[in-house]
Design a protein around this motif. Structure first.
Motif, PDB file in Angstrom:
ATOM      1  N   GLU A 246       0.863  -1.236   0.170  1.00 55.15           N
ATOM      2  CA  GLU A 246       0.029   0.063   0.031  1.00 55.15           C
ATOM      3  C   GLU A 246       0.770   1.131  -0.154  1.00 55.15           C
ATOM      4  N   GLU A 247       2.047   1.003   0.666  1.00 56.97           N
ATOM      5  CA  GLU A 247       2.630   2.468   0.648  1.00 56.97           C
ATOM      6  C   GLU A 247       3.600   2.599  -0.478  1.00 56.97           C
ATOM      7  N   ASP A 248       3.620   1.818  -1.427  1.00 58.84           N
ATOM      8  CA  ASP A 248       4.719   1.668  -2.594  1.00 58.84           C
ATOM      9  C   ASP A 248       3.955   2.476  -3.768  1.00 58.84           C
TER      10      ASP A 248
ATOM     11  N   HIS B  95      -4.202  -0.612  -9.292  1.00 56.30           N
ATOM     12  CA  HIS B  95      -4.362  -0.317  -7.758  1.00 56.30           C
ATOM     13  C   HIS B  95      -5.238  -1.378  -7.349  1.00 56.30           C
TER      14      HIS B  95
ATOM     15  N   LYS C  80      -2.996  -2.638  -4.395  1.00 57.40           N
ATOM     16  CA  LYS C  80      -3.148  -1.575  -3.558  1.00 57.40           C
ATOM     17  C   LYS C  80      -2.096  -0.642  -3.391  1.00 57.40           C
ATOM     18  N   ALA C  81      -1.122  -0.776  -4.248  1.00 57.80           N
ATOM     19  CA  ALA C  81       0.017   0.280  -4.296  1.00 57.80           C
ATOM     20  C   ALA C  81      -0.551   1.535  -5.191  1.00 57.80           C
ATOM     21  N   TYR C  82       0.090   2.596  -4.951  1.00 59.32           N
ATOM     22  CA  TYR C  82      -0.018   3.974  -5.828  1.00 59.32           C
ATOM     23  C   TYR C  82       0.200   3.647  -7.089  1.00 59.32           C
TER      24      TYR C  82
END
Length: 100
Positions: free
Chosen positions: A22-24, A35, A39-41
């Motif tokens: 999620e933070e990548d 996404h 869940k990544a940007y």
């Protein structure tokens, strides 16, 4: 959204979700699917290679998804010459990883 498990972009996303969270940040054009599964940007391709490299460095982008869209900038097909290596390919989709 009509998602079929055999879609190339879905297979690429399922591959990527093993390596990103999620933070990548990743770069690719199919934001919704990338996404949804990773869940990544998801960042778009920039207009030229210089800006692309600045984005990669600024956001610590480790993966790029090339999906043969005619909307991709011309440098997208040459990223293996700019410090990326192909780590996944299925039909018309490739996932490239930044070489560290």
């Amino acid at each position: 959204m009509n998602i079929v498990e055999d879609d190339s972009i879905v297979k690429a996303s399922n591959f990527l979700k093993n390596f990103v969270g999620e933070e990548d940040f990743i770069i690719g054009e199919n934001y919704p699917v990338l996404h949804y599964f990773t869940k990544a940007y998801v960042l778009p391709f920039s207009g030229d290679i210089e800006h692309f490299q600045k984005i990669v460095d600024s956001f610590n982008v480790k993966f790029v998804v090339i999906d043969n869209e005619i909307t991709l900038p011309s440098y997208a097909s040459e990223l293996e010459n700019f410090g990326f290596e192909k780590v996944f390919e299925y039909k018309n989709v490739k996932v490239l990883k930044k070489v560290e």
